[in-house]
Design a protein around this motif. Structure first.
Motif, PDB file in Angstrom:
ATOM      1  N   THR A   6       0.187  -1.247   0.009  1.00  0.00           N
ATOM      2  CA  THR A   6      -0.126  -0.032  -0.110  1.00  0.00           C
ATOM      3  C   THR A   6       0.914   1.255   0.423  1.00  0.00           C
ATOM      4  O   THR A   6       1.636   1.517   0.799  1.00  0.00           O
ATOM      5  N   MET A   7       0.408   1.856  -0.767  1.00  0.00           N
ATOM      6  CA  MET A   7       1.548   3.186  -1.062  1.00  0.00           C
ATOM      7  C   MET A   7       0.655   4.676  -0.590  1.00  0.00           C
ATOM      8  O   MET A   7      -0.970   4.653  -0.864  1.00  0.00           O
ATOM      9  N   ALA A   8       0.665   5.282  -0.008  1.00  0.00           N
ATOM     10  CA  ALA A   8       0.103   6.479   0.380  1.00  0.00           C
ATOM     11  C   ALA A   8       0.739   7.486   0.408  1.00  0.00           C
ATOM     12  O   ALA A   8       1.875   7.787   1.282  1.00  0.00           O
ATOM     13  N   GLY A   9       0.639   8.707  -0.542  1.00  0.00           N
ATOM     14  CA  GLY A   9       1.022  10.154  -0.049  1.00  0.00           C
ATOM     15  C   GLY A   9       1.196  10.464   0.939  1.00  0.00           C
ATOM     16  O   GLY A   9       0.281  11.230   2.044  1.00  0.00           O
ATOM     17  N   VAL A  10       2.723  11.249   1.809  1.00  0.00           N
ATOM     18  CA  VAL A  10       3.389  11.329   3.260  1.00  0.00           C
ATOM     19  C   VAL A  10       2.070  12.351   3.587  1.00  0.00           C
ATOM     20  O   VAL A  10       1.408  12.597   4.544  1.00  0.00           O
ATOM     21  N   ARG A  11       1.892  13.474   2.168  1.00  0.00           N
ATOM     22  CA  ARG A  11       1.163  14.831   2.942  1.00  0.00           C
ATOM     23  C   ARG A  11      -0.258  14.543   3.545  1.00  0.00           C
ATOM     24  O   ARG A  11      -0.839  14.710   4.087  1.00  0.00           O
ATOM     25  N   ALA A  12      -1.022  13.293   2.265  1.00  0.00           N
ATOM     26  CA  ALA A  12      -2.301  13.177   2.653  1.00  0.00           C
ATOM     27  C   ALA A  12      -2.044  12.502   3.849  1.00  0.00           C
ATOM     28  O   ALA A  12      -3.211  12.406   4.364  1.00  0.00           O
ATOM     29  N   LEU A  13      -1.372  11.761   3.608  1.00  0.00           N
ATOM     30  CA  LEU A  13      -1.642  10.664   4.948  1.00  0.00           C
ATOM     31  C   LEU A  13      -1.332  11.572   6.175  1.00  0.00           C
ATOM     32  O   LEU A  13      -1.759  11.109   7.488  1.00  0.00           O
ATOM     33  N   GLY A  14      -1.014  12.087   6.101  1.00  0.00           N
ATOM     34  CA  GLY A  14      -0.266  13.326   8.078  1.00  0.00           C
ATOM     35  C   GLY A  14      -0.816  14.103   7.837  1.00  0.00           C
ATOM     36  O   GLY A  14      -1.729  13.759   9.238  1.00  0.00           O
ATOM     37  N   GLU A  15      -1.822  14.635   7.314  1.00  0.00           N
ATOM     38  CA  GLU A  15      -2.981  15.418   7.403  1.00  0.00           C
ATOM     39  C   GLU A  15      -4.081  14.824   7.620  1.00  0.00           C
ATOM     40  O   GLU A  15      -4.863  14.985   8.102  1.00  0.00           O
ATOM     41  N   ALA A  16      -4.614  13.304   7.111  1.00  0.00           N
ATOM     42  CA  ALA A  16      -5.677  12.910   7.178  1.00  0.00           C
ATOM     43  C   ALA A  16      -5.746  12.287   9.345  1.00  0.00           C
ATOM     44  O   ALA A  16      -6.844  12.218   9.420  1.00  0.00           O
ATOM     45  N   VAL A  17      -3.847  11.981   9.256  1.00  0.00           N
ATOM     46  CA  VAL A  17      -4.438  12.041  10.904  1.00  0.00           C
ATOM     47  C   VAL A  17      -3.922  12.912  12.087  1.00  0.00           C
ATOM     48  O   VAL A  17      -3.614  13.140  12.467  1.00  0.00           O
ATOM     49  N   GLY A  18      -4.362  14.305  10.907  1.00  0.00           N
ATOM     50  CA  GLY A  18      -3.841  15.778  12.301  1.00  0.00           C
ATOM     51  C   GLY A  18      -1.874  16.210  12.397  1.00  0.00           C
ATOM     52  O   GLY A  18      -2.817  17.174  13.029  1.00  0.00           O
ATOM     53  N   ALA A  19      -2.011  15.380  11.296  1.00  0.00           N
ATOM     54  CA  ALA A  19      -0.731  16.074  11.561  1.00  0.00           C
ATOM     55  C   ALA A  19      -0.364  17.960  10.461  1.00  0.00           C
ATOM     56  O   ALA A  19      -1.283  17.358   8.852  1.00  0.00           O
ATOM     57  N   ASP A  20       0.661  18.218  10.784  1.00  0.00           N
ATOM     58  CA  ASP A  20       0.663  19.694   9.486  1.00  0.00           C
ATOM     59  C   ASP A  20       2.051  18.713   7.950  1.00  0.00           C
ATOM     60  O   ASP A  20       3.100  18.014   9.526  1.00  0.00           O
ATOM     61  N   VAL A  21       2.334  18.772   7.493  1.00  0.00           N
ATOM     62  CA  VAL A  21       3.277  18.341   6.670  1.00  0.00           C
ATOM     63  C   VAL A  21       4.168  19.541   6.200  1.00  0.00           C
ATOM     64  O   VAL A  21       3.194  20.470   5.530  1.00  0.00           O
ATOM     65  N   ARG A  22       5.785  19.084   5.747  1.00  0.00           N
ATOM     66  CA  ARG A  22       5.905  21.089   5.236  1.00  0.00           C
ATOM     67  C   ARG A  22       7.403  19.899   3.806  1.00  0.00           C
ATOM     68  O   ARG A  22       7.707  18.908   5.044  1.00  0.00           O
ATOM     69  N   TYR A  23       7.330  20.475   3.037  1.00  0.00           N
ATOM     70  CA  TYR A  23       8.876  20.127   2.446  1.00  0.00           C
ATOM     71  C   TYR A  23      10.543  21.535   2.735  1.00  0.00           C
ATOM     72  O   TYR A  23       9.677  22.859   2.682  1.00  0.00           O
ATOM     73  N   ASP A  24      11.099  20.407   3.551  1.00  0.00           N
ATOM     74  CA  ASP A  24      12.509  21.730   3.964  1.00  0.00           C
ATOM     75  C   ASP A  24      13.203  21.359   2.833  1.00  0.00           C
ATOM     76  O   ASP A  24      13.680  20.334   2.901  1.00  0.00           O
ATOM     77  N   SER A  25      13.563  22.824   1.967  1.00  0.00           N
ATOM     78  CA  SER A  25      13.830  22.559   0.598  1.00  0.00           C
ATOM     79  C   SER A  25      15.791  23.131   1.220  1.00  0.00           C
ATOM     80  O   SER A  25      16.505  22.534   0.367  1.00  0.00           O
TER      81      SER A  25
END
Length: 428
Positions: free
Chosen positions: A59-78
C-alpha cells in the motif's frame, strides 16, 4: 472487488515515516480501490487515486495526504531536502504517538484498575473511622471544649467548640466515578465538552465510587453537615443573545468564547443535573422532594467565571460563615438559590481527588510540581485525618503542574543518578 483496510494507526505511522517523498501519481494499472479506516473512522475520502493505491501488494500513500488525514502538519524543508511531519493531534486516537495523549491513555487505564479502586475504598474506610472517633469523643464529652452532641430539629448534631462539624467534599472522581466518561471519550475519540459531560452525568453510566455513598450517609447519621462543592457550573452566556449570535459558547476571563451553555443545549443547569444525579445514586441531598432528603447536606456549585476554579472562597465561608453568591445562572435553575447564608463550621475533613480541592497552599502562585510534593510531605500528619485524597491520574493539578514544570525536567530532577539534584532533601 478488492478492499484493503488499514485499521491500525501503528501501521499507518510506519507508512507515514517510511515514505520519504509523496508520490506524484499512481502508476498505470495500479489498484486504487484502497480503503483506510482508523479506529472506525473512514479516512478514504481525504485521499485520491494519486495519493493512495496498491502496487505489488504494497500500500502506497502520499505523505502529505496521510499526515493531514491523521491530524499532522506536513511541509517540505528545501534546505535539508526533508519532508517534515509535525503536530500529530489527539484526534488520531488511542494509538497516537503524542506523548501527553499516550500518558492520558495510560493514566485512564490505571484509573480503571483494581488497585485504583482499592485506594478509593481505603480512603472512605479511613474517613468513616474518623467519623466514628469524633462520635465516640462526643459520647464521652463532659463539656463543650471538644466534640459534643447538640439536640436540634429533632436530632443530634455533632459539634466542636461551639460550631457544627462539617465535611467538605468534591464530587467528580471523589464521590462520582468519572472513569466511565473518560473511557467513552478516549475509546471513541470523542470531545471533552460541557454537552458530552452533561450527557454522561445524566446517564446510567454515571456511578458512585465504591464506598462513597456509605461514607456520606455515615456522616449524616452521625450529625455532621456535608457540603458537596463542585466546579460543575453552567456559566455559559446565552448564545441567543445578539453579541453571541452564531457562537456556541461562554466567555472565559480573557473574553474568548470557550464552550456552549449546558442549559441551552440540554434544558437544565448543571446544578439541577447534579442534584438529580446525586439523588439517583443514593447520596443524601437537601431536595425536600427526594427520598434521600437531609437538611444537613448542601450542594454548592462554584461559578468558575466569577471565582475561577479555586474552591478556597467556598471553604472559607463554610468555616467562618457568611453569604455565598451562587452565580449568574440561578434564574434558570429549579432549586438553586441566588445566595446562601451559611453559619460558621468546624471543618473536620476535606475530601477530594485534587490537592486544590484540599487546600489553597497547593495552588499558591509560587508553587510548582516539586514544591507541591514538599508541601504534601510537610503536612504528613493531615493525610488520612483532616485531608482525604482520592486517586486520579487522568486530569487535574497533578497533570497540569507536571506539564508546566516540563516532563523531561521533572524526570531529570527525580532521577537517582542526577548528582546535582536536591530531590532527596524533600524526603528528609
Amino acid at each position: 472487488m478488492m478492499k484493503k483496510r488499514i485499521s491500525s494507526l501503528a501501521v499507518m505511522l510506519v507508512m507515514l515515516f517510511a515514505l520519504a517523498i509523496p508520490a506524484a501519481a499512481a502508476p498505470e494499472g495500479a489498484n486504487t480501490d484502497v480503503k483506510i479506516v482508523v479506529d472506525g473512522k473512514d479516512l478514504t475520502s481525504q485521499f485520491n487515486e494519486d495519493t493512495l493505491w496498491m502496487e505489488d501488494g504494497i500500500t502506497m500513500a502520499g505523505v502529505r495526504a496521510l499526515g493531514e488525514a491523521v491530524g499532522a502538519d506536513v511541509r517540505y524543508d528545501s534546505a535539508t531536502g526533508s519532508v517534515v511531519v509535525e503536530g500529530l493531534k489527539q484526534a488520531t486516537g488511542v494509538y497516537s504517538p503524542v506523548a501527553d495523549y499516550e500518558y492520558l491513555v495510560g493514566a485512564a487505564a490505571w484509573q480503571m484498575s483494581a488497585e485504583a479502586h482499592a485506594l478509593m475504598m481505603q480512603a472512605f474506610n479511613i474517613a468513616k473511622e474518623n467519623v466514628d472517633e469524633m462520635a465516640a469523643a462526643a459520647d464521652a464529652a463532659k463539656d463543650q471544649t471538644g466534640y459534643y452532641w447538640q439536640m436540634a430539629n429533632g436530632g443530634k448534631q455533632l459539634m466542636y467548640q461551639g460550631k457544627r462539624v462539617a465535611v467538605v467534599s468534591d464530587i467528580d472522581d471523589t464521590l462520582v466515578d468519572g472513569v466511565h466518561y473518560t473511557a467513552n471519550i478516549l475509546g471513541r475519540n470523542g470531545e471533552w465538552t460541557n454537552k458530552s459531560f452533561a450527557d454522561f452525568v445524566m446517564s446510567d453510566g454515571c456511578t458512585a465510587l465504591p464506598g462513597a455513598v456509605e461514607f456520606i450517609n455515615h456522616c449524616v447519621e452521625n450529625g455532621i453537615e456535608v457540603y458537596y462543592v463542585t466546579n460543575r457550573y453552567d456559566q455559559g452566556y446565552k448564545t441567543s443573545q445578539p453579541q453571541y449570535a452564531g457562537q456556541t459558547g461562554y466567555k472565559a476571563k480573557d473574553g474568548s468564547v470557550i464552550g456552549s451553555s449546558v442549559y441551552e443545549v440540554v434544558g437544565k443547569t448543571f446544578y439541577d443535573i447534579s442534584m438529580e444525579s446525586m439523588e439517583r445514586l443514593g447520596f443524601p441531598t437537601d431536595d425536600k422532594t427526594s427520598p434521600n432528603y437531609s437538611a444537613s447536606v448542601h450542594l454548592l456549585v462554584n461559578d468558575n467565571k466569577i471565582n475561577g476554579s479555586s474552591k478556597e472562597g467556598i471553604r472559607q465561608i463554610i468555616a467562618t460563615g457568611g453569604t455565598w453568591a451562587t452565580g449568574e445562572r440561578v434564574a434558570e435553575s429549579k432549586a438553586y438559590p441566588e445566595k446562601l447564608q451559611l453559619n460558621s463550621h468546624h471543618i473536620a475533613m476535606v475530601v477530594g481527588d485534587d490537592l486544590n480541592d484540599i487546600s489553597q497552599i497547593f495552588s499558591a502562585e509560587d508553587v510548582d510540581a516539586v514544591s507541591r510534593v514538599e508541601l504534601a510531605i510537610e503536612n504528613m500528619d493531615k493525610w488520612g485525618a483532616e485531608w482525604i485524597v482520592l486517586p486520579n491520574a487522568v486530569y487535574g493539578s497533578s497533570v497540569n503542574y507536571a506539564t508546566a514544570y516540563g516532563i523531561t525536567d521533572l524526570f531529570r530532577y527525580f532521577d537517582y543518578t542526577n548528582k546535582t539534584t536536591d530531590a532527596w532533601d524533600i524526603y528528609q
